[in-house]
Design an enzyme around this catalytic site. Structure first.
Site, PDB file in Angstrom:
ATOM      1  N   HIS A  52      -3.494   9.740   2.496  1.00 18.30           N
ATOM      2  CA  HIS A  52      -4.467   9.203   1.558  1.00 18.30           C
ATOM      3  C   HIS A  52      -4.355   9.884   0.194  1.00 18.30           C
ATOM      4  O   HIS A  52      -4.415   9.247  -0.846  1.00 18.30           O
ATOM      5  CB  HIS A  52      -5.860   9.383   2.168  1.00 18.30           C
ATOM      6  CG  HIS A  52      -6.931   8.947   1.259  1.00 18.30           C
ATOM      7  ND1 HIS A  52      -7.869   9.810   0.790  1.00 18.30           N
ATOM      8  CD2 HIS A  52      -7.180   7.759   0.697  1.00 18.30           C
ATOM      9  CE1 HIS A  52      -8.666   9.157  -0.015  1.00 18.30           C
ATOM     10  NE2 HIS A  52      -8.271   7.906  -0.084  1.00 18.30           N
ATOM     11  N   GLU A 102       2.541  -3.585  11.532  1.00 19.60           N
ATOM     12  CA  GLU A 102       2.737  -2.139  11.377  1.00 19.60           C
ATOM     13  C   GLU A 102       2.816  -1.419  12.721  1.00 19.60           C
ATOM     14  O   GLU A 102       2.894  -0.198  12.767  1.00 19.60           O
ATOM     15  CB  GLU A 102       1.648  -1.534  10.480  1.00 19.60           C
ATOM     16  CG  GLU A 102       0.228  -1.868  10.848  1.00 19.60           C
ATOM     17  CD  GLU A 102      -0.803  -1.352   9.827  1.00 19.60           C
ATOM     18  OE1 GLU A 102      -0.456  -0.568   8.931  1.00 19.60           O
ATOM     19  OE2 GLU A 102      -1.976  -1.743   9.961  1.00 19.60           O
ATOM     20  N   ASP A 141       2.859   2.760   8.273  1.00 18.38           N
ATOM     21  CA  ASP A 141       2.538   2.958   9.684  1.00 18.38           C
ATOM     22  C   ASP A 141       3.678   2.533  10.596  1.00 18.38           C
ATOM     23  O   ASP A 141       3.917   3.153  11.627  1.00 18.38           O
ATOM     24  CB  ASP A 141       1.268   2.170  10.052  1.00 18.38           C
ATOM     25  CG  ASP A 141       0.018   2.961   9.694  1.00 18.38           C
ATOM     26  OD1 ASP A 141      -0.020   4.168  10.001  1.00 18.38           O
ATOM     27  OD2 ASP A 141      -0.902   2.389   9.092  1.00 18.38           O
ATOM     28  N   CYS A 184       3.677  -4.399   2.160  1.00 18.31           N
ATOM     29  CA  CYS A 184       2.776  -3.643   1.292  1.00 18.31           C
ATOM     30  C   CYS A 184       2.887  -2.143   1.541  1.00 18.31           C
ATOM     31  O   CYS A 184       2.163  -1.354   0.949  1.00 18.31           O
ATOM     32  CB  CYS A 184       1.347  -4.128   1.452  1.00 18.31           C
ATOM     33  SG  CYS A 184       0.754  -4.028   3.147  1.00 18.31           S
TER      34      CYS A 184
HETATM   35  C1  PEP Z   1       0.993   0.662   5.717  1.00 16.08           C
HETATM   36  O1  PEP Z   1       0.700   1.160   6.813  1.00 16.08           O
HETATM   37  O2  PEP Z   1       2.160   0.513   5.333  1.00 16.08           O
HETATM   38  C2  PEP Z   1      -0.060   0.252   4.774  1.00 16.08           C
HETATM   39  C3  PEP Z   1       0.220  -0.408   3.688  1.00 16.08           C
HETATM   40  O3  PEP Z   1      -1.328   0.599   5.055  1.00 16.08           O
HETATM   41  P1  PEP Z   1      -1.943   2.069   4.890  1.00 16.08           P
HETATM   42  O4  PEP Z   1      -0.969   2.891   4.103  1.00 16.08           O
HETATM   43  O5  PEP Z   1      -3.228   1.891   4.183  1.00 16.08           O
HETATM   44  O6  PEP Z   1      -2.073   2.506   6.310  1.00 16.08           O
HETATM   45 MG    MG Z   2      -1.244   1.006   7.646  1.00 16.65          MG
END
Ligand code: PEP
Ligand code: MG
Length: 580
Positions: free
Chosen positions: A199, A441, A465, A512
């Site tokens: 994060h 993911e 993930d 993403c």
């Molecule tokens: C991911 O897991 O690639 C994603 C975009 O979600 P987050 O990073 O918020 O887990």
């Molecule tokens: Mg994720």
């Protein structure tokens, strides 16, 4: 004292947010609280001690006012509410009033009184069956720490002491620490813990602050006030740089600035390959501060709206109205462009200060994201209702995170249908054609992609993930960060097979996760036919620049070779040979 010259030291970590910065180190760490004080006072001291207590309270309140002002200016009204929670504690009779009573009636010293009221309230709140009330424990403890440090004449080591630009050195940075940052003064971060997709890393990228994380025990080699250079691209922190190093980095900085200048020409251009193929670029968003004028014209839309930031930056569960207002605002900002709104994805490294989830030994494999939402139906329904109500103000798409089984998808869709039916019967308008998709993911979605593809409108690949679940590498753990690699052939094959399965069913696929913004990955993603590339705003121009020199035949040839490779190193160097 030694007169030896100060030696330059190089500390290696993980570069998670690009950029080079020069500055002094500001060590941020909570010191051990000093707690030596008499427990009881003589009756004739009560008045003096009450005055001492009142003065500590006034000083604490004035600290808090200053912090609230700073956080409002730098990060907006919404986030200052976390600190406001502590301020209200100091005016709350159940907290401050009780402390006064303990001094007056029990003749406790103010320190002892603070301690026993904290213990009392903690015991009381913990018994309650209400997550919001339970989370007030943090406000109580934070307010008590501040009060105690003024009673003890320590200064509370908050970031308001950061009064000039510096590089912040910390064990880790939590969202609640981040709200205290005065961004005028934070040149960069170096942290002991963390990996590329924590994060903190995501936040530093979105705020455009260079960061090197996961330096481990080497953090101890940095002293407060040391001269530093950080290189957020390579993941290096140089302590006490020698003149030659400073010169080297000044040249690098100039080159970076010149390259940025060149890139800016690509911002407004469509993402086109050298042989004229157009790719849809999108951005990931989470915090309102990330929005800047002009971005809407540079990309196709929002490929990921991480709604959990809305929840993380509040001191309570955002109400339906609060959520509706936030989603509506984003949809209006993006006008007629699509916005993929991801439902609440907490758990793992994303926690809510007001909702203590039970401790788990493997939080990333535990109760997170959709699993939590399917358990907390009302929470989920409130969010879906807010998104659907807002959907008439733009082009919203709904996306569920961390889907692992078909049943989860079906349940989530059924709940969405229930919410829609309720809206219809209340005569509340929403976009009936709102698409529903899932994050890809978890490896089970890759394996069953042909089945999932029949039941979703789209997929978005979350490589952050997907890598950790495919390679069994904790995305938070710097000790295994060398194993965390989206160029691993297993990950490349997973992405490839998902896109093929989705396309067979006529469904579009976005990405993403961080990989979408990596220039080295561009030829592979292009060759695979990825439909939407969603990344942090700062990476878009660079990715457009990379694409402008690629062609489909060359990229396809690379993909064919890569699909036959054994290691991430081979894949990486083959991609490098093409890109660099
Ligand atoms: C991911 O897991 O690639 C994603 C975009 O979600 P987050 O990073 O918020 O887990
Ligand atoms: Mg994720």
């Amino acid at each position: 004292m030694s007169n030896l010259p100060v030696r330059e030291k190089r500390i290696a970590g993980i570069g998670v947010s690009q950029g080079i910065r020069f500055g002094r180190a500001f060590l941020y760490a909570l010191p051990e609280a000093k707690v030596s004080f008499p427990e009881r006072i003589e009756s004739h001291f009560v008045e003096t001690e009450l005055k001492r207590l009142a003065s500590a309270k006034d000083q604490t309140l004035s600290d808090l006012e200053r912090i609230i002002e700073i956080s409002k200016q730098t990060l907006g009204e919404e986030k200052s509410v976390i600190i406001q929670g502590q301020r209200s504690m100091l005016n709350d009779p159940a907290f401050y009033g009780e402390i006064v009573k303990h001094v007056e009636k029990k003749m406790f010293s103010p320190e002892k009184a603070v301690q026993s009221v904290v213990d009392q309230l903690t015991a009381l709140f913990e018994k309650m069956n209400n997550a919001y009330v339970k989370e007030r424990i943090h406000d109580v403890k934070d307010a008590a720490n501040r009060l105690m440090s003024h009673l003890q004449k320590n200064s509370y080591p908050d970031l308001t002491q950061l009064m000039e630009p510096a590089i912040l050195i910390a064990d880790d940075l939590t969202p609640s620490v981040t709200v205290q940052l005065d961004r005028r003064f934070v040149l960069g971060f170096v942290t002991r813990l963390g990996g590329e997709t924590t994060h903190t890393a995501i936040l530093s990228r979105s705020l455009g602050i260079p960061a090197v994380v996961g330096v481990g025990e080497a953090l101890a080699e940095i002293e407060h006030g040391n001269e530093l250079i950080i290189d957020g691209t390579l993941g290096v922190c140089i302590v006490n740089p020698e003149p030659a190093t400073t010169q080297e980095y000044l040249t690098k900085l100039q080159q970076e600035e010149a390259f940025e200048e060149r890139l800016s020409a690509f911002k407004q251009q469509p993402a086109l390959t050298a042989d004229g193929r157009q790719v849809e670029m999108a951005v990931n968003i989470g915090m309102p501060e990330e929005f800047r004028e002009g971005i809407v014209d540079e990309v196709h839309g929002v490929g990921l709206f991480r709604t959990e930031f809305l929840f993380m930056n509040s001191d309570h569960f955002p109400t339906e109205e609060e959520q509706f207002a936030a989603y509506k605002k984003v949809l209006e900002q993006w006008k007629d462009k699509p916005v993929v709104i991801r439902t609440l994805d907490i758990g793992g490294d994303k926690n809510l200060s007001y909702w203590q989830l039970p401790k788990e030994s493997n939080p990333f494999l535990g109760l997170r994201a959709i699993r939590l939402c399917l358990q907390e139906r009302e929470l989920f329904k409130t969010q879906l209702r807010a998104i659907l109500r807002a959907s008439v103000f733009g082009r919203a798409k709904i996306m569920f995170p961390m889907i692992t089984t078909i049943q989860e998808l079906r349940q989530a869709k059924a709940i969405t249908e229930e919410v829609k039916a309720a809206l219809r019967s209340d005569h509340i308008a929403f976009d009936e054609s709102c698409e529903i998709g899932i994050m890809a993911e978890v490896p089970s979605v890759i394996q069953l992609a042909d089945r999932f593809a029949k039941e979703v409108d789209f997929f978005s690949i979350g490589t952050n993930d997907l890598v950790q679940y495919t390679l069994a590498v904790d995305r938070m753990n710097e000790k295994v960060a060398h194993l965390y690699d989206y160029f691993h052939p297993a990950v490349i094959r997973s992405i490839h097979s998902l896109i093929q399965a989705a396309h067979k069913e006529g469904k579009w696929v976005g990405m993403c996760g961080k990989m979408a913004g990596d220039p080295l990955a561009a030829p592979l993603l292009l060759a695979m036919g990825l439909d939407e590339w969603s990344m942090d705003g700062a990476s878009v121009a660079k990715q457009k620049f990379t694409l402008s020199s690629l062609t489909m035949p060359v990229s396809q040839a690379l993909l064919v070779r890569v699909l036959n490779m054994d290691t991430a190193e081979e894949v990486r160097s083959a991609a490098k040979a093409l890109i660099e």
